[in-house]
Motif scaffolding. Structure first.
Motif, PDB file in Angstrom:
ATOM      1  N   THR A 142       0.894  -1.147   0.085  1.00  0.00           N
ATOM      2  CA  THR A 142      -0.081   0.022  -0.043  1.00  0.00           C
ATOM      3  C   THR A 142       0.816   1.270  -0.069  1.00  0.00           C
ATOM      4  N   GLY A 143       1.865   1.271   0.856  1.00  0.00           N
ATOM      5  CA  GLY A 143       2.800   2.543   0.814  1.00  0.00           C
ATOM      6  C   GLY A 143       3.482   2.741  -0.608  1.00  0.00           C
ATOM      7  N   VAL A 144       3.973   1.564  -1.313  1.00  0.00           N
ATOM      8  CA  VAL A 144       4.538   1.812  -2.711  1.00  0.00           C
ATOM      9  C   VAL A 144       3.456   2.256  -3.606  1.00  0.00           C
ATOM     10  N   PHE A 145       2.284   1.774  -3.424  1.00  0.00           N
ATOM     11  CA  PHE A 145       1.032   2.206  -4.343  1.00  0.00           C
ATOM     12  C   PHE A 145       0.727   3.843  -4.135  1.00  0.00           C
ATOM     13  N   ALA A 146       0.663   4.067  -2.752  1.00  0.00           N
ATOM     14  CA  ALA A 146       0.485   5.582  -2.167  1.00  0.00           C
ATOM     15  C   ALA A 146       1.473   6.430  -2.759  1.00  0.00           C
ATOM     16  N   ALA A 147       2.883   5.987  -3.005  1.00  0.00           N
ATOM     17  CA  ALA A 147       3.701   6.921  -3.531  1.00  0.00           C
ATOM     18  C   ALA A 147       3.617   6.976  -4.890  1.00  0.00           C
ATOM     19  N   GLN A 148       3.233   5.962  -5.503  1.00  0.00           N
ATOM     20  CA  GLN A 148       2.762   6.101  -7.234  1.00  0.00           C
ATOM     21  C   GLN A 148       1.710   6.971  -7.241  1.00  0.00           C
ATOM     22  N   ILE A 149       0.757   6.811  -6.547  1.00  0.00           N
ATOM     23  CA  ILE A 149      -0.359   7.701  -6.759  1.00  0.00           C
ATOM     24  C   ILE A 149      -0.247   9.162  -6.485  1.00  0.00           C
ATOM     25  N   LEU A 150       0.573   9.584  -5.376  1.00  0.00           N
ATOM     26  CA  LEU A 150       0.774  10.940  -4.979  1.00  0.00           C
ATOM     27  C   LEU A 150       1.836  11.365  -5.929  1.00  0.00           C
ATOM     28  N   GLY A 151       2.696  10.537  -6.570  1.00  0.00           N
ATOM     29  CA  GLY A 151       3.919  11.113  -7.381  1.00  0.00           C
ATOM     30  C   GLY A 151       3.132  11.333  -8.755  1.00  0.00           C
ATOM     31  N   LEU A 152       1.807  11.330  -9.002  1.00  0.00           N
ATOM     32  CA  LEU A 152       1.301  11.529 -10.243  1.00  0.00           C
ATOM     33  C   LEU A 152       1.328  13.161 -10.462  1.00  0.00           C
ATOM     34  N   HIS A 153       1.479  13.618 -11.688  1.00  0.00           N
ATOM     35  CA  HIS A 153       1.525  14.951 -11.946  1.00  0.00           C
ATOM     36  C   HIS A 153       0.285  15.703 -11.230  1.00  0.00           C
ATOM     37  N   GLU A 154      -0.766  15.170 -11.517  1.00  0.00           N
ATOM     38  CA  GLU A 154      -2.094  15.559 -11.134  1.00  0.00           C
ATOM     39  C   GLU A 154      -2.222  15.828  -9.581  1.00  0.00           C
ATOM     40  N   LEU A 155      -1.190  15.341  -8.854  1.00  0.00           N
ATOM     41  CA  LEU A 155      -1.426  15.502  -7.399  1.00  0.00           C
ATOM     42  C   LEU A 155       0.097  16.032  -6.824  1.00  0.00           C
ATOM     43  N   LEU A 156       0.849  15.352  -6.304  1.00  0.00           N
ATOM     44  CA  LEU A 156       2.078  15.789  -5.649  1.00  0.00           C
ATOM     45  C   LEU A 156       3.405  15.412  -6.846  1.00  0.00           C
ATOM     46  N   GLY A 157       3.157  15.537  -7.874  1.00  0.00           N
ATOM     47  CA  GLY A 157       4.376  15.353  -8.947  1.00  0.00           C
ATOM     48  C   GLY A 157       4.718  16.509  -9.388  1.00  0.00           C
ATOM     49  N   LYS A 158       4.459  17.468  -9.119  1.00  0.00           N
ATOM     50  CA  LYS A 158       4.728  18.996  -9.461  1.00  0.00           C
ATOM     51  C   LYS A 158       6.031  19.336  -8.718  1.00  0.00           C
ATOM     52  N   GLU A 159       6.869  20.266  -9.388  1.00  0.00           N
ATOM     53  CA  GLU A 159       8.087  20.564  -9.167  1.00  0.00           C
ATOM     54  C   GLU A 159       7.895  21.350  -7.310  1.00  0.00           C
ATOM     55  N   GLU A 160       7.030  22.171  -7.438  1.00  0.00           N
ATOM     56  CA  GLU A 160       6.918  22.932  -6.109  1.00  0.00           C
ATOM     57  C   GLU A 160       6.479  21.963  -4.928  1.00  0.00           C
TER      58      GLU A 160
END
Length: 504
Positions: free
Chosen positions: A176-194
């Motif tokens: 679940t932790g791996v999946f959460a990092a993959q989802i939150l890392g999407l550009h639409e969520l926390l995957g932006k530079e800022e």
């Protein structure tokens, strides 16, 4: 003495899952184990942003930027220092669980997460790449501790018929932790530079929830009785963790183990390795395969997130089937499946130039490796470590197991690129060989521990040896194991034979 307080009971220890057991399994896994999976995958998505931050910071300090090789080295250090911290954490876990207890170690080490989260979260504001690297190192220490202490804690609070189920809950949360990092890392969520500092430091949220709630639950009953000799606290803890108040049979089983360890001190790692009776018991996936399969680069992040779902589903399958199928079957099937799929990747990579569909076979093999790993090998080894070793041996056993786990992770991550360059498509055959070898080892050596108490396992798990008598060689099933000080063993001077057996 406990014997003076308790009324003898011969009842069987077969209990139901309680809300307290489930709550502790959820809290420890959510606030500790899940962070391991999250930190494994969290640096993949913001890699370009982190490198750019390093380069700009050095440029501001020195007036010149970093060379490509130096920048790659700094980022590689950021990734690999997590494993170095994990190794350190696994080496000190034995001292911590002996001094603070199982729950106490989980609670007290949450401070590491808050320190690491603060360092990584404020690293950009402070223009300090060093804070990112140190933060990753500290999260590694916490993960190294958690990978050992959480299954140890859950294994000791669970009744024998639920030990496998509760013991695999952490592996589900790792996925679940791996999946959460993959989802939150999407550009639409926390995957932006800022957002990348926030992305790295969000681990403090589950740990804060754990810190608020877990202290209200009792310590491990086995730790309280066997190591602290606190009978009243043990009874109180068992009433928390059991649906019925008839807990005397379980306490008697603990007391039996306590008596067997009355002259045995907690073993160090070196002493455990020197103990003849127990001496023999003792992710890496790349996106290149997805690229070779023709998946467009922008869609690889979503494909990788899909593998995270496979991890969770496979972990759930293992968790809900382990008490029916047993530990051995999950390990053997899991490693066999990984071996077959590793060999399949080699075949697919060799043939994909001629057969287009083999590219998709390679993707299926990657999914098969992930599923096979998460069904059994991801969580069962940490569970079975708690079952195969008695209270005096358990901390040292977890140190050895945890250290080997982190050393293996670091070695694979470091060696694989060179192995891939030298062996090409055949590099996966090395992993296939290892997986098949482990499956054979488990089949031959490791006993089934399903639905057995720690003392029953202790008696059963004796060192294999042939008993040759002058009158003939008897089948091992005809021999009854006699209790030894540390483990079950065969007493040559007092062998009881089944009445139905005949001596030639």
């Amino acid at each position: 003495m406990a014997e003076e307080i308790l009324i003898p009971s011969s009842g069987k220890i077969t209990l139901q899952l309680t809300s307290s057991q489930l709550a502790v399994a959820f809290l420890t896994s959510f606030g500790s184990s899940m962070l391991y999976g999250y930190n494994l995958a969290v640096v993949n998505s913001p890699a370009a942003y982190i490198k750019d931050f390093y380069n700009k910071t050095v440029l501001t300090r020195n007036g010149t930027g970093l060379s490509g090789e130096t920048l790659t080295l700094m980022y590689s250090l950021t990734v690999s220092v997590f494993a170095i911290g994990g190794l350190l954490g696994s080496l000190i876990v034995g001292m911590l669980v002996t001094h603070f207890g199982r729950k106490g170690t989980v609670v007290n080490t949450t401070v590491l997460v808050f320190i690491a989260g603060s360092l990584m979260g404020f690293s950009r504001i402070c223009n300090s790449p060093e804070m990112v690297i140190i933060g990753r190192f500290i999260t590694g220490i916490h993960s190294g501790i958690s990978l050992s202490v959480v299954p140890m804690y859950l294994g000791e609070i669970a009744p024998k018929n639920l030990r496998g189920f509760l013991g695999l809950v952490p592996s589900i949360f790792i996925g679940t932790g791996v999946f959460a990092a993959q989802i939150l890392g999407l550009h639409e969520l926390l995957g932006k530079e800022e957002y990348w500092p926030l992305f790295l430091s969000v681990v403090v949220v589950p740990t804060f929830i754990q810190l608020l709630l877990l202290p209200w639950f009792p310590e491990s009953p086995r730790y309280l009785l066997i190591e602290k000799n606190n009978v009243h606290a043990t009874i109180t803890a068992l009433k928390w963790y059991r649906a019925k108040c008839d807990i005397q049979a379980e306490i008697e089983e603990m007391q039996e183990e306590q008596r067997s360890l009355s002259s045995v001190e907690t073993l160090s790692v070196w002493n455990l390795l020197l103990d003849d009776s127990v001496r023999w018991q003792i992710w890496f996936y790349t996106n290149d395969i997805f690229e070779n399969a023709g998946i467009p680069a922008p869609e690889i992040q979503y494909t990788t997130a899909g593998t995270g779902i496979i991890e969770i589903i496979a972990g759930l399958i293992g968790c809900f089937t382990i008490e029916k199928l047993g530990r051995r079957h999950l390990l053997i099937w899991g490693f066999t499946m990984m071996g077959i799929c590793s060999a399949g990747i080699t075949l697919a990579l060799i043939l994909q130039a001629k057969l287009l569909f083999m590219r998709y076979v390679s993707v299926c093999c990657v999914v098969g490796i992930i599923a096979g790993f998460c069904i059994g090998p991801a969580g069962v080894p940490f569970l079975i470590t708690a079952e195969l070793f008695k209270q005096s041996h358990r901390p040292a056993a977890y140190i050895i197991g945890g250290s080997l786990n982190w050393l293996s992770n670091f070695t694979v991550g470091f060696v694989f690129p060179f192995l891939q360059m030298s062996a090409g498509s055949y590099c996966y055959l090395v992993f296939a060989t290892v997986c098949f070898s482990v499956a054979v080892y488990v089949f031959i050596v490791i006993p089934e521990t399903k639905n057995k108490t720690f003392m029953e396992i202790s008696r059963m798990f004796s060192k294999k040896e042939s008993i040759l008598e002058t009158q003939g060689l008897f089948h091992v099933d005809q021999l009854k194991l006699k209790k030894m000080n540390g483990y079950g063993g065969l007493e040559h001077t007092s062998l009881d034979f089944d009445s139905s057996s005949s001596v030639p």
